[in-house]
Scaffold this motif. Structure first.
Motif, short mmCIF file in Angstrom:
data_model
loop_
_atom_site.label_atom_id
_atom_site.label_comp_id
_atom_site.label_asym_id
_atom_site.label_seq_id
_atom_site.Cartn_x
_atom_site.Cartn_y
_atom_site.Cartn_z
N SER A 103 37.59 72.00 -25.65
CA SER A 103 36.50 72.97 -25.54
C SER A 103 37.05 74.37 -25.83
O SER A 103 38.26 74.61 -25.67
CB SER A 103 35.89 72.93 -24.14
OG SER A 103 36.87 73.18 -23.16
N PRO A 104 36.21 75.33 -26.23
CA PRO A 104 36.69 76.68 -26.57
C PRO A 104 37.45 77.36 -25.44
O PRO A 104 38.47 77.99 -25.66
CB PRO A 104 35.39 77.43 -26.90
CG PRO A 104 34.42 76.39 -27.29
CD PRO A 104 34.77 75.19 -26.47
N GLU A 105 36.93 77.21 -24.21
CA GLU A 105 37.57 77.90 -23.09
C GLU A 105 38.95 77.31 -22.75
O GLU A 105 39.76 77.95 -22.08
CB GLU A 105 36.67 77.88 -21.85
CG GLU A 105 36.35 76.50 -21.31
CD GLU A 105 35.11 75.90 -21.92
OE1 GLU A 105 34.53 74.99 -21.30
OE2 GLU A 105 34.72 76.34 -23.03
N ARG A 106 39.23 76.10 -23.22
CA ARG A 106 40.52 75.46 -22.94
C ARG A 106 41.50 75.56 -24.11
O ARG A 106 42.63 75.13 -23.99
CB ARG A 106 40.31 74.00 -22.58
CG ARG A 106 39.55 73.78 -21.27
CD ARG A 106 39.37 72.31 -20.98
NE ARG A 106 38.66 72.10 -19.72
CZ ARG A 106 38.32 70.89 -19.25
NH1 ARG A 106 38.63 69.82 -19.95
NH2 ARG A 106 37.67 70.78 -18.10
N GLU A 109 25.47 73.26 -21.51
CA GLU A 109 24.64 73.76 -20.41
C GLU A 109 24.45 75.27 -20.47
O GLU A 109 23.36 75.78 -20.24
CB GLU A 109 25.26 73.35 -19.07
CG GLU A 109 25.26 71.84 -18.83
CD GLU A 109 25.82 71.49 -17.47
OE1 GLU A 109 26.19 72.42 -16.72
OE2 GLU A 109 25.89 70.28 -17.15
N ASN A 110 25.52 76.00 -20.76
CA ASN A 110 25.46 77.46 -20.78
C ASN A 110 25.74 77.95 -22.20
O ASN A 110 26.90 78.11 -22.60
CB ASN A 110 26.49 78.04 -19.80
CG ASN A 110 26.30 79.53 -19.59
OD1 ASN A 110 25.88 80.25 -20.48
ND2 ASN A 110 26.61 80.00 -18.38
N VAL A 111 24.69 78.17 -22.96
CA VAL A 111 24.83 78.54 -24.37
C VAL A 111 25.51 79.90 -24.52
O VAL A 111 26.39 80.07 -25.36
CB VAL A 111 23.45 78.55 -25.08
CG1 VAL A 111 23.59 79.04 -26.52
CG2 VAL A 111 22.84 77.17 -25.05
N ASP A 112 25.12 80.87 -23.70
CA ASP A 112 25.70 82.21 -23.79
C ASP A 112 27.20 82.17 -23.55
O ASP A 112 27.99 82.83 -24.27
CB ASP A 112 25.03 83.16 -22.79
CG ASP A 112 23.59 83.47 -23.15
OD1 ASP A 112 23.26 83.34 -24.35
OD2 ASP A 112 22.82 83.84 -22.26
N PHE A 113 27.62 81.41 -22.56
CA PHE A 113 29.05 81.31 -22.26
C PHE A 113 29.80 80.65 -23.41
O PHE A 113 30.89 81.09 -23.80
CB PHE A 113 29.25 80.50 -20.97
CG PHE A 113 30.70 80.26 -20.62
CD1 PHE A 113 31.47 81.27 -20.06
CD2 PHE A 113 31.28 79.02 -20.85
CE1 PHE A 113 32.80 81.05 -19.74
CE2 PHE A 113 32.61 78.80 -20.53
CZ PHE A 113 33.37 79.81 -19.98
N PHE A 114 29.21 79.59 -23.98
CA PHE A 114 29.85 78.87 -25.08
C PHE A 114 30.04 79.78 -26.28
O PHE A 114 31.11 79.83 -26.89
CB PHE A 114 29.01 77.65 -25.47
CG PHE A 114 29.54 76.89 -26.65
CD1 PHE A 114 30.56 75.97 -26.50
CD2 PHE A 114 29.03 77.11 -27.93
CE1 PHE A 114 31.07 75.27 -27.58
CE2 PHE A 114 29.52 76.42 -29.02
CZ PHE A 114 30.55 75.50 -28.84
N ILE A 115 29.00 80.54 -26.64
CA ILE A 115 29.08 81.44 -27.79
C ILE A 115 30.09 82.55 -27.52
O ILE A 115 30.87 82.93 -28.40
CB ILE A 115 27.70 82.02 -28.12
CG1 ILE A 115 26.76 80.90 -28.61
CG2 ILE A 115 27.81 83.12 -29.17
CD1 ILE A 115 25.35 81.36 -28.89
N ASN A 116 30.09 83.06 -26.30
CA ASN A 116 31.03 84.11 -25.95
C ASN A 116 32.47 83.63 -26.08
O ASN A 116 33.34 84.35 -26.60
CB ASN A 116 30.77 84.58 -24.51
CG ASN A 116 31.72 85.68 -24.08
OD1 ASN A 116 32.74 85.41 -23.46
ND2 ASN A 116 31.39 86.91 -24.42
#
Length: 226
Positions: free
Chosen positions: A168-171, A191-198
């Motif tokens: 995943s992007p955050e990892r 689940e959290n589109v804004d977080f994913f895009i960020n």
């Protein structure tokens, strides 16, 4: 189920004829097997893909057929057309059908809406009693692992050095930034589109562009100059 349909994305017939250098295409029995003269024919490939799946699954007693979807415009496309084929099945007494879409790796507008909503509605309104859309591979782990193994085999043959990371992007623990980041039909599944895009924008260069493909549209985000 009374019948299983293998539905493939259609193309205009003239597109098939363009690659028919041996002039063997009849849009029928010529697709019953792959030979040197028709091995580049998309329709023949669809028919043979179906036969390979059926044989691999050992479906000796299953009624099945091939159809084509997503046509538009006045030109003739590959046939049988899925919507018309569904009507014929009802007339023949096959009122319980399942539709498989092997030409799609993941579900999209044409599988979820065109087949799963529009054609299902037409089929049920026309006298059908059961309509099942078989999900595609999507994010099935076995599928991703298989593609990875196939890619490794080809990379070794071509002596390519490819660093493949499935995470995943955050990892993703890398400092490198990219000119382009692609998020293809994924935002519908987080689940959290804004977080994913960020998180995804963190991998963009200052002048980079992110493309986000959804089921209904394609948008792009330009990373602002900082």
């Amino acid at each position: 189920m009374d019948h299983v349909i293998f539905s493939y994305h259609g193309v205009p017939e003239k597109t098939i004829k363009k690659s028919d250098k041996h002039n063997v295409c009849e849009f029928g029995q010529c697709c019953s097997e792959i030979s040197e003269t028709n091995r580049f024919c998309y329709r023949a490939q669809c028919v043979q893909t179906t036969e390979n799946i059926v044989n691999a699954l050992g479906w000796d007693a299953v009624d099945y057929s091939v159809a084509f979807q997503s046509r538009f415009g006045p030109l003739p496309w590959l046939q049988p057309y899925l919507d018309e084929h569904l009507k014929e099945l009802i007339e023949n007494g096959d009122k319980k059908v399942a539709v498989i879409t092997p030409s799609f790796i993941s579900d999209c507008l044409e599988t979820l809406f065109e087949i799963g909503e529009e054609y299902k509605h037409e089929f049920m309104e026309g006298g059908g009693t059961d309509f099942k859309r078989v999900p595609n591979l999507n994010n099935e782990p076995v599928w991703f692992a298989s593609v990875f193994e196939i890619a490794k085999i080809h990379s070794r043959k071509k002596k390519l050095k490819i660093n493949y990371i499935c995470t995943s992007p955050e990892r993703l623990k890398i400092k490198k930034k990219f000119d382009v980041v692609l998020n293809m039909e994924i935002v519908e599944h987080v689940e959290n589109v804004d977080f994913f895009i960020n998180q995804s924008t963190k991998f963009l260069k200052k002048s980079g562009i992110m493309f986000i493909a959804t089921l209904l549209s394609l948008i792009h985000i330009s990373e602002p100059t900082r």
